[in-house]
Design a protein around this motif. Structure first.
Motif, short mmCIF file in Angstrom:
data_model
loop_
_atom_site.label_atom_id
_atom_site.label_comp_id
_atom_site.label_asym_id
_atom_site.label_seq_id
_atom_site.Cartn_x
_atom_site.Cartn_y
_atom_site.Cartn_z
N LYS A 136 8.90 -5.58 -6.11
CA LYS A 136 9.79 -4.61 -5.47
C LYS A 136 9.03 -3.62 -4.58
O LYS A 136 9.63 -2.70 -4.02
N THR A 137 7.72 -3.82 -4.46
CA THR A 137 6.92 -2.87 -3.69
C THR A 137 7.22 -2.98 -2.21
O THR A 137 7.07 -4.04 -1.61
N THR A 138 7.64 -1.87 -1.62
CA THR A 138 7.94 -1.83 -0.19
C THR A 138 7.00 -0.93 0.58
O THR A 138 6.94 -1.00 1.81
N VAL A 139 6.25 -0.07 -0.15
CA VAL A 139 5.35 0.88 0.51
C VAL A 139 4.06 1.03 -0.30
O VAL A 139 4.10 1.14 -1.52
N ILE A 140 2.94 1.00 0.39
CA ILE A 140 1.66 1.45 -0.16
C ILE A 140 1.36 2.78 0.53
O ILE A 140 1.23 2.85 1.76
N TRP A 141 1.29 3.83 -0.27
CA TRP A 141 1.17 5.20 0.25
C TRP A 141 -0.21 5.73 -0.11
O TRP A 141 -0.57 5.81 -1.28
N VAL A 142 -0.99 6.09 0.90
CA VAL A 142 -2.34 6.57 0.61
C VAL A 142 -2.62 7.87 1.34
O VAL A 142 -2.03 8.18 2.38
N GLU A 143 -3.52 8.65 0.77
CA GLU A 143 -4.18 9.76 1.44
C GLU A 143 -5.64 9.34 1.59
O GLU A 143 -6.19 8.72 0.69
N THR A 144 -6.24 9.66 2.70
CA THR A 144 -7.67 9.40 2.83
C THR A 144 -8.27 10.35 3.85
O THR A 144 -7.88 10.32 5.01
N ARG B 78 0.60 -6.09 4.65
CA ARG B 78 1.25 -7.16 5.42
C ARG B 78 1.41 -8.43 4.58
O ARG B 78 2.41 -9.15 4.71
N GLU B 79 0.44 -8.67 3.72
CA GLU B 79 0.49 -9.86 2.85
C GLU B 79 1.71 -9.83 1.93
O GLU B 79 2.33 -10.86 1.67
N ILE B 80 2.07 -8.64 1.43
CA ILE B 80 3.19 -8.54 0.49
C ILE B 80 4.48 -8.08 1.16
O ILE B 80 5.49 -7.86 0.49
N GLY B 81 4.44 -7.90 2.47
CA GLY B 81 5.64 -7.48 3.19
C GLY B 81 6.00 -6.03 3.01
O GLY B 81 7.18 -5.64 3.08
N ASP C 238 1.08 1.58 9.23
CA ASP C 238 2.39 1.51 9.87
C ASP C 238 2.96 2.89 10.20
O ASP C 238 3.67 3.06 11.19
N VAL C 239 2.65 3.86 9.36
CA VAL C 239 3.15 5.22 9.54
C VAL C 239 2.05 6.21 9.19
O VAL C 239 1.33 6.01 8.20
N ILE C 240 1.93 7.26 9.98
CA ILE C 240 1.03 8.36 9.67
C ILE C 240 1.87 9.57 9.29
O ILE C 240 2.87 9.89 9.95
#
Length: 380
Positions: free
Chosen positions: A138-146, A165-168, A191-193
């Motif tokens: 069900k993962t639609t977003v990977i959200w990171v701070e760096t 991209r691999e998991i959509g 994809d988004v900043i």
């Protein structure tokens, strides 16, 4: 010819006013606009929640600095985050978030978005395998701070972009700590900043704001719809203040980095500090990745004290030039105790920060004065 960063910061989205020739974008303090006839708007201006010339200038400038195509300015960083989640997620979706995320971001996921049906899993975003292990169907977003706030961990943006991209899924990168001057995640596969423009982008601790920047046209249309529908937009005056700050972003960031390196060098010789978290140190676990994707290593430093929580609090209470306060990225230096201040919302959660942790936002004052202040605060 591609213009340089400082040139874009001063000119992108900010031509001279066509009526007066003013070289600074005016503050368009208006809520509504004359229409030439029913349904015939001038240059798309109808109502300032939807579109305002001062805010548009800021949005175009931010997009240019991040090498995106569309920028969206909000009343705060959390307003930007909330709008983004509503735009790209649905109830039942799952998001991977940093296991040391900013306290306000964690609160948004844990106390607000979860009630809406959005699920999340914290993971060590510096470890691609750990992020992969946290992914569900069900993962639609990977959200990171760096770098992350406040432990200054580093995410490999390019590698996480490949995984997303691999998991959509979409890769969202909070670029607040680095600023567009030091790091441009869209060029690395994000994809988004997300930005809290309150911090380095505005740079003067006098305005609160947030932003989203994208390249994808479909996502831009969705974000524009939600920005207008949810309405948490930057005011004309706030947009103007942020634009003013942006003009000096490059020179400020160079001084922030210079001063931070001096402070790290001073801290490194102290026996009362058990750990220095700064990606510019070769022993930092994310140093090589940071060196590859950042211009320099920033103005944020976190340290852990051997004396524990009370020692950290005592240092906070003794500084004079380093102002005890929340936020970061302004021209003045700030010090805080994350566990009691910016990250208090994580207490008792998997994201709880160490009690012996101090976070320094190193400003652009004279470095010798900052070192003298730290010396007396540490009891030298």
């Amino acid at each position: 010819m591609t213009e340089g960063f400082s040139t874009r910061a001063i000119h992108a989205g900010q031509p001279a006013d066509p009526v007066t020739g003013a070289v600074v974008t005016p503050i368009y303090a208006t809520s509504t606009y004359l229409q030439d006839a029913v349904g015939q708007m001038r240059n798309g201006y109808e109502y300032s929640r939807t579109k305002n010339p001062t805010r548009l200038a800021l949005e175009e400038c931010l997009a240019a600095l991040e090498e995106g195509t569309h920028g969206f300015a909000f009343a705060s960083g959390l307003a930007a985050e909330d709008t983004l989640l509503r735009a790209i997620c649905s109830p039942g979706d799952h998001v991977v978030i940093p296991n040391d995320a900013y306290g306000g971001t964690y609160r948004l996921f844990a106390k607000v978005a979860s009630r809406w049906g959005l699920n999340y899993t914290p993971a060590a975003i510096s470890d691609v395998d750990a992020v992969r292990a946290a992914v569900t169907d069900k993962t639609t977003v990977i959200w990171v701070e760096t770098p992350t706030n406040p432990l200054l961990n580093i995410a490999d943006i390019e590698a996480l972009g490949v995984l997303a991209r691999e998991i959509g899924a979409k890769l969202v990168v909070d670029n607040t700590f680095a600023s567009p001057y030091l790091q441009r995640p869209l060029t690395l596969g994000a994809d988004v900043i997300v930005h809290s423009t309150t911090k380095y982008v505005g740079g003067h601790s006098d305005v609160v704001g947030g932003a989203l920047i994208v390249k994808d046209e479909e996502m831009a249309a969705e974000l524009g719809f939600h920005q207008n529908s949810m309405g948490a937009v930057a005011s004309p005056f706030d947009a103007w203040l942020t634009l003013r700050g942006i003009k000096t972003l490059a020179v400020r960031m160079e001084r922030h980095c210079d001063n931070a390196e001096r402070v790290v060098e001073w801290l490194a010789g102290r026996n009362d500090i058990s750990e220095i978290r700064y990606p510019g140190l070769t022993e930092h676990p994310g140093h090589k990745v940071a060196a590859a994707q950042m211009r320099r290593f920033g103005g944020m430093i976190s340290v852990r004290l051997r004396g524990g929580e009370q020692s950290a609090i005592d240092v906070c209470n003794r500084t004079k030039l380093f102002t005890l306060g929340e936020s970061l990225g302004g021209v003045e230096s700030l010090i805080e105790h994350p566990g009691r201040m910016t990250h208090a919302s994580t207490e008792g959660s998997p994201l709880e920060v160490p009690g012996d942790l101090l976070r320094l936002s190193v400003g652009i004052e004279d470095a010798e004065d900052l070192l003298a202040d730290l010396s007396q605060a540490f009891g030298d």
